[in-house]
Motif scaffolding. Sequence first.
Motif, PDB file in Angstrom:
ATOM      1  N   ILE A   1      12.455  18.505 -10.916  1.00 31.29           N
ATOM      2  CA  ILE A   1      13.836  18.088 -10.715  1.00 31.29           C
ATOM      3  C   ILE A   1      14.459  17.843 -12.078  1.00 31.29           C
ATOM      4  O   ILE A   1      13.855  17.198 -12.937  1.00 31.29           O
ATOM      5  CB  ILE A   1      13.914  16.818  -9.851  1.00 31.29           C
ATOM      6  CG1 ILE A   1      13.468  17.131  -8.438  1.00 31.29           C
ATOM      7  CG2 ILE A   1      15.316  16.242  -9.865  1.00 31.29           C
ATOM      8  CD1 ILE A   1      13.526  15.950  -7.508  1.00 31.29           C
ATOM      9  N   ALA A   2      15.641  18.366 -12.292  1.00 34.36           N
ATOM     10  CA  ALA A   2      16.353  18.171 -13.553  1.00 34.36           C
ATOM     11  C   ALA A   2      17.700  17.512 -13.268  1.00 34.36           C
ATOM     12  O   ALA A   2      18.387  17.882 -12.327  1.00 34.36           O
ATOM     13  CB  ALA A   2      16.570  19.515 -14.245  1.00 34.36           C
ATOM     14  N   TRP A   3      18.041  16.533 -14.068  1.00 34.78           N
ATOM     15  CA  TRP A   3      19.329  15.875 -13.949  1.00 34.78           C
ATOM     16  C   TRP A   3      20.235  16.472 -15.021  1.00 34.78           C
ATOM     17  O   TRP A   3      19.890  16.501 -16.189  1.00 34.78           O
ATOM     18  CB  TRP A   3      19.197  14.373 -14.145  1.00 34.78           C
ATOM     19  CG  TRP A   3      18.266  13.767 -13.166  1.00 34.78           C
ATOM     20  CD1 TRP A   3      16.999  13.328 -13.396  1.00 34.78           C
ATOM     21  CD2 TRP A   3      18.506  13.581 -11.782  1.00 34.78           C
ATOM     22  NE1 TRP A   3      16.449  12.871 -12.241  1.00 34.78           N
ATOM     23  CE2 TRP A   3      17.343  13.009 -11.234  1.00 34.78           C
ATOM     24  CE3 TRP A   3      19.582  13.845 -10.940  1.00 34.78           C
ATOM     25  CZ2 TRP A   3      17.239  12.687  -9.890  1.00 34.78           C
ATOM     26  CZ3 TRP A   3      19.461  13.520  -9.599  1.00 34.78           C
ATOM     27  CH2 TRP A   3      18.310  12.945  -9.095  1.00 34.78           C
ATOM     28  N   ILE A   4      21.386  16.938 -14.602  1.00 32.87           N
ATOM     29  CA  ILE A   4      22.321  17.568 -15.519  1.00 32.87           C
ATOM     30  C   ILE A   4      23.564  16.693 -15.597  1.00 32.87           C
ATOM     31  O   ILE A   4      24.125  16.298 -14.574  1.00 32.87           O
ATOM     32  CB  ILE A   4      22.690  18.986 -15.040  1.00 32.87           C
ATOM     33  CG1 ILE A   4      21.423  19.829 -14.943  1.00 32.87           C
ATOM     34  CG2 ILE A   4      23.688  19.627 -15.989  1.00 32.87           C
ATOM     35  CD1 ILE A   4      21.628  21.155 -14.276  1.00 32.87           C
ATOM     36  N   SER A   5      24.010  16.389 -16.804  1.00 32.51           N
ATOM     37  CA  SER A   5      25.167  15.531 -17.004  1.00 32.51           C
ATOM     38  C   SER A   5      26.280  16.320 -17.680  1.00 32.51           C
ATOM     39  O   SER A   5      26.047  17.032 -18.651  1.00 32.51           O
ATOM     40  CB  SER A   5      24.764  14.335 -17.865  1.00 32.51           C
ATOM     41  OG  SER A   5      25.892  13.554 -18.162  1.00 32.51           O
ATOM     42  N   PHE A   6      27.483  16.188 -17.146  1.00 33.36           N
ATOM     43  CA  PHE A   6      28.678  16.780 -17.738  1.00 33.36           C
ATOM     44  C   PHE A   6      29.678  15.648 -17.977  1.00 33.36           C
ATOM     45  O   PHE A   6      30.600  15.445 -17.185  1.00 33.36           O
ATOM     46  CB  PHE A   6      29.285  17.834 -16.807  1.00 33.36           C
ATOM     47  CG  PHE A   6      28.357  18.972 -16.482  1.00 33.36           C
ATOM     48  CD1 PHE A   6      28.096  19.954 -17.427  1.00 33.36           C
ATOM     49  CD2 PHE A   6      27.760  19.064 -15.244  1.00 33.36           C
ATOM     50  CE1 PHE A   6      27.254  21.012 -17.138  1.00 33.36           C
ATOM     51  CE2 PHE A   6      26.920  20.119 -14.947  1.00 33.36           C
ATOM     52  CZ  PHE A   6      26.661  21.087 -15.889  1.00 33.36           C
ATOM     53  N   PRO A   7      29.522  14.887 -19.061  1.00 28.33           N
ATOM     54  CA  PRO A   7      30.337  13.681 -19.245  1.00 28.33           C
ATOM     55  C   PRO A   7      31.832  13.933 -19.392  1.00 28.33           C
ATOM     56  O   PRO A   7      32.626  13.084 -18.999  1.00 28.33           O
ATOM     57  CB  PRO A   7      29.762  13.042 -20.511  1.00 28.33           C
ATOM     58  CG  PRO A   7      29.025  14.118 -21.203  1.00 28.33           C
ATOM     59  CD  PRO A   7      28.583  15.095 -20.154  1.00 28.33           C
ATOM     60  N   ASN A   8      32.252  15.054 -19.914  1.00 26.30           N
ATOM     61  CA  ASN A   8      33.678  15.303 -20.130  1.00 26.30           C
ATOM     62  C   ASN A   8      34.279  16.256 -19.101  1.00 26.30           C
ATOM     63  O   ASN A   8      35.390  16.747 -19.289  1.00 26.30           O
ATOM     64  CB  ASN A   8      33.906  15.857 -21.542  1.00 26.30           C
ATOM     65  CG  ASN A   8      33.504  14.855 -22.599  1.00 26.30           C
ATOM     66  OD1 ASN A   8      33.690  13.651 -22.417  1.00 26.30           O
ATOM     67  ND2 ASN A   8      32.925  15.333 -23.678  1.00 26.30           N
ATOM     68  N   LEU A   9      33.571  16.507 -18.038  1.00 27.52           N
ATOM     69  CA  LEU A   9      34.045  17.433 -17.011  1.00 27.52           C
ATOM     70  C   LEU A   9      35.028  16.713 -16.082  1.00 27.52           C
ATOM     71  O   LEU A   9      34.737  15.639 -15.557  1.00 27.52           O
ATOM     72  CB  LEU A   9      32.861  17.964 -16.202  1.00 27.52           C
ATOM     73  CG  LEU A   9      33.128  19.120 -15.283  1.00 27.52           C
ATOM     74  CD1 LEU A   9      33.561  20.351 -16.088  1.00 27.52           C
ATOM     75  CD2 LEU A   9      31.879  19.456 -14.498  1.00 27.52           C
ATOM     76  N   LEU A  10      36.191  17.285 -15.885  1.00 23.44           N
ATOM     77  CA  LEU A  10      37.208  16.687 -15.040  1.00 23.44           C
ATOM     78  C   LEU A  10      36.861  16.898 -13.568  1.00 23.44           C
ATOM     79  O   LEU A  10      36.280  17.925 -13.205  1.00 23.44           O
ATOM     80  CB  LEU A  10      38.569  17.301 -15.351  1.00 23.44           C
ATOM     81  CG  LEU A  10      39.077  17.077 -16.779  1.00 23.44           C
ATOM     82  CD1 LEU A  10      40.354  17.863 -17.015  1.00 23.44           C
ATOM     83  CD2 LEU A  10      39.288  15.607 -17.037  1.00 23.44           C
TER      84      LEU A  10
END
Length: 145
Positions: free
Chosen positions: A115-124
């Motif tokens: 399992i991989a956690w993917i983060s997109f902090p600046n994604l609207l």
Amino acid sequence: MIDGTPVVKWTKAKVTRMNIMENLQYAVVGKFSYRWPKIDELRCVPTQCGIKGDCRIGVLRNRHILIRFALVEDFVNLMAKTKYYIKDKTRVAFQMRPLIYDSHFKVGRETTQEIAWISFPNLLPPSLARRRCSHWPQLLGNQFI
């Protein structure tokens, strides 16, 4: 028939549909490493693993159980740890490792999925619309939740 053996082939779409109908999209295989508790003592697995919602437990083989969750949160929480120690009535601990269930699961072979956690902090937020994210599963190997 292949070499005199009857064979049934399923399309990927049909297997996915059957997994959803059987509530297997949030299923985990629990593998006991050395010894395993008696069948009637498997009822303690949900409380000892911190499962909050409804779940069903079935025996696959001697060392493997199938846990089907109603909530995706329980699935994620169980897969977050690499092993659990399930205690029976006499307080003997049995080591259990959670494995992701899929339609190609083989009891004698270890799974290689992670399992991989993917983060997109600046994604609207509008960028997360369903039609814009529809191609992500192909990019991530069809294991996107």
